[in-house]
Design a protein around this motif. Structure first.
Motif, PDB file in Angstrom:
ATOM      1  N   ARG A 284      44.822  15.983   9.644  1.00  0.00           N
ATOM      2  CA  ARG A 284      45.431  15.550  10.898  1.00  0.00           C
ATOM      3  C   ARG A 284      44.739  14.284  11.356  1.00  0.00           C
ATOM      4  NH1 ARG A 284      48.680  19.151  13.636  1.00  0.00           N
ATOM      5  NH2 ARG A 284      48.264  18.075  15.600  1.00  0.00           N
ATOM      6  N   PRO A 285      45.494  13.260  11.799  1.00  0.00           N
ATOM      7  CA  PRO A 285      46.946  13.185  11.698  1.00  0.00           C
ATOM      8  C   PRO A 285      47.363  12.761  10.298  1.00  0.00           C
ATOM      9  CG  PRO A 285      46.107  11.247  12.817  1.00  0.00           C
ATOM     10  CD  PRO A 285      44.919  12.117  12.532  1.00  0.00           C
ATOM     11  N   PRO A 304      54.107   8.835   6.925  1.00  0.00           N
ATOM     12  CA  PRO A 304      54.746   9.265   8.169  1.00  0.00           C
ATOM     13  C   PRO A 304      55.111   8.073   9.042  1.00  0.00           C
ATOM     14  CG  PRO A 304      52.727  10.503   7.745  1.00  0.00           C
ATOM     15  CD  PRO A 304      52.748   9.348   6.788  1.00  0.00           C
ATOM     16  N   GLY A 305      55.995   8.317  10.005  1.00  0.00           N
ATOM     17  CA  GLY A 305      56.436   7.237  10.878  1.00  0.00           C
ATOM     18  C   GLY A 305      55.529   6.959  12.047  1.00  0.00           C
ATOM     19  N   SER A 309      49.311   7.646  11.993  1.00  0.00           N
ATOM     20  CA  SER A 309      49.421   8.379  10.726  1.00  0.00           C
ATOM     21  C   SER A 309      49.712   7.424   9.576  1.00  0.00           C
ATOM     22  CB  SER A 309      50.534   9.423  10.828  1.00  0.00           C
ATOM     23  OG  SER A 309      50.237  10.378  11.831  1.00  0.00           O
ATOM     24  N   ALA A 310      50.584   6.448   9.818  1.00  0.00           N
ATOM     25  CA  ALA A 310      50.876   5.457   8.783  1.00  0.00           C
ATOM     26  C   ALA A 310      49.640   4.630   8.457  1.00  0.00           C
ATOM     27  CB  ALA A 310      52.023   4.558   9.228  1.00  0.00           C
ATOM     28  N   GLN A 368      43.039  10.523  20.564  1.00  0.00           N
ATOM     29  CA  GLN A 368      43.231  10.731  19.134  1.00  0.00           C
ATOM     30  C   GLN A 368      44.671  11.062  18.744  1.00  0.00           C
ATOM     31  OE1 GLN A 368      40.826  10.093  17.025  1.00  0.00           O
ATOM     32  NE2 GLN A 368      39.182   9.833  18.509  1.00  0.00           N
ATOM     33  N   ARG A 369      45.603  10.957  19.662  1.00  0.00           N
ATOM     34  CA  ARG A 369      46.983  11.271  19.319  1.00  0.00           C
ATOM     35  C   ARG A 369      47.555  10.241  18.344  1.00  0.00           C
ATOM     36  NH1 ARG A 369      49.613  11.876  25.084  1.00  0.00           N
ATOM     37  NH2 ARG A 369      48.071  10.228  25.493  1.00  0.00           N
ATOM     38  N   SER A 370      48.525  10.696  17.535  1.00  0.00           N
ATOM     39  CA  SER A 370      48.949   9.900  16.384  1.00  0.00           C
ATOM     40  C   SER A 370      49.866   8.735  16.737  1.00  0.00           C
ATOM     41  CB  SER A 370      49.649  10.792  15.358  1.00  0.00           C
ATOM     42  OG  SER A 370      50.799  11.388  15.903  1.00  0.00           O
ATOM     43  N   HIS A 371      50.296   8.632  17.998  1.00  0.00           N
ATOM     44  CA  HIS A 371      51.148   7.504  18.376  1.00  0.00           C
ATOM     45  C   HIS A 371      50.406   6.471  19.217  1.00  0.00           C
ATOM     46  CE1 HIS A 371      51.243  10.109  21.887  1.00  0.00           C
ATOM     47  NE2 HIS A 371      51.689   9.109  22.610  1.00  0.00           N
TER      48      HIS A 371
END
Length: 405
Positions: A284-285, A304-305, A309-310, A368-371
């Protein structure tokens, strides 16, 4: 680790085991910067090629000034002035010659006394030396840097400006380097705005395409083809057919890599005879990352988009494939002290920075969120955290992909 999903280490090993090194090519040194040496570099000439002055001063025979002191200096006639780029005549015993840094030392001289330890008399006919000199003092000996035929650098090094300087000095005009990987990209997503303008309120500006292009450029790889398509299986398949028909060494997609109703990457690959080596890792992520071999054996990554993550997929997994293509070893992180405890059987990639002070703990104060890209911009390293069997491993990696040592 992580049920039926491979671990990150297993995924990296699958990439390493299925990506073959690219061939090499020969380039002139003025086009070699940033490339990877394909074979060891061997000096074509001896450096220095002659005994050379290491500094400005006076060359002489050391035995002539063996008794020199500040109180009782030795007086010698000045026989010549030797400039760099000129070849001197032999030095007569009992005399001295002024010499410039880099100039050839004449036969008959075995030492150079610095200007600071000498004084030239009025008329510049004589010099007084106030210190003794040992044989070899301030002289660059023949071949003390390199001997013709000597290996001066191993294969697998990124060519930096200092290496270019060395190659020029050692007479290496052409260098064998690894082929620059060519990467084809398909960015997927009906929600992505075109031309950087979000006309529809529901549109999102593509950040992954520019990030991937910049990453490739930063390590000397080439973005050889690029397309953008919506969430449509037929459109995606046609785009893959077009980019796979190019000379790309590796193909990457972003978005559509998960298992939702609008995620078509795996289906499009399987229709084209690709072999899926993993689809999802225990991390993760970036968990939905996909790695496959196309029908012709070329590697494929479905990233991933979500932009963070990308970034992780590009930094660590596509980066691993590029390292394998260039014949480089696996990357090793730096063990650090951190309060992060991790999650059982799930690798975490966290944005962070080294703290200040004597402890130099690694800190992860960011969202730390993926967006969230703003926290990635503020960080300077990734922290990889693995916890399994009661043991936690914490490794720091530079934020951006690079191949230097």
């Amino acid at each position: 680790m992580g049920g039926d999903r491979p671990s990150v280490d297993e995924g990296l090993a699958l990439i390493r085991g299925n990506v073959r090194p690219l061939p090499g090519e020969s380039v002139p040194i003025d086009r070699a910067l940033g490339r990877i040496t394909a074979v060891p570099l061997v000096a074509a000439r001896t450096v220095p090629g002659f005994r050379a002055a290491a500094m400005d001063g006076f060359c002489l025979r050391s035995q002539n000034v063996a008794a020199a002191t500040p109180e009782a200096p030795v007086r010698l006639p000045i026989a010549a002035r030797i400039a760099a780029g000129t070849w001197p005549v032999p030095l007569r015993d009992g005399s001295a010659a002024g010499i410039a840094t880099g100039a050839p030392v004449p036969d008959g001289a075995d030492a150079i006394v610095m200007i600071e330890h000498s004084a030239v008399e009025t008329g510049a006919a004589y010099v007084t030396i106030s210190t003794p000199a040992r044989p070899g003092l301030n002289i660059r000996e023949i071949g003390e840097d390199a001997i013709a035929g000597q290996k001066v650098l191993d294969a697998g090094h990124v060519i930096t400006p200092d290496i270019v300087a060395g190659m020029a000095a050692y007479g290496i005009g052409q260098v064998a380097v690894m082929w620059s990987p060519r990467v084809a990209l398909v960015v997927t997503g009906s929600e992505l705005a075109r031309d950087g303008a979000a006309i529809d309120p529901s549109a999102i500006i593509d950040a992954n395409g520019p990030m991937i292009a910049a990453t490739l450029s930063s390590v000397g790889a080439i973005l050889s083809a690029s397309e953008r398509v919506g969430d449509d299986l037929a459109m995606l398949g046609a785009a893959l057919d077009r980019v796979c028909a190019t000379d790309a060494d590796l193909v990457v997609t972003t978005g559509g890599a998960s298992r939702g109703d609008y995620d078509f990457v795996r289906q499009a690959l399987e229709r084209r005879g690709a072999r899926i080596l993993f689809h999802g890792l225990s991390m993760r992520p970036g968990k939905p990352i996909l790695f496959a071999l196309l029908a012709d054996g070329r590697p494929f990554f479905g990233l991933p988009g979500n932009p963070v993550s990308a970034c992780i997929g590009m930094r660590f997994f596509v980066g691993q494939a590029l390292r394998a293509m260039l014949g480089l070893p696996d990357e090793r992180g730096l063990a650090v002290i951190s309060d992060e405890q991790g999650r059982d059987d799930t690798t975490l990639f966290l944005r962070g920075t080294f703290g200040r002070g004597p402890s130099a703990r690694f800190e992860t104060p960011f969202d730390q969120r993926s967006h969230i890209l703003s926290s990635l911009m503020a960080a300077d390293h990734w922290l990889r955290v693995d916890r399994s069997g009661g043991e936690t491993r914490r490794l720091a990696f530079p934020k951006t992909l690079h191949f230097g040592r």
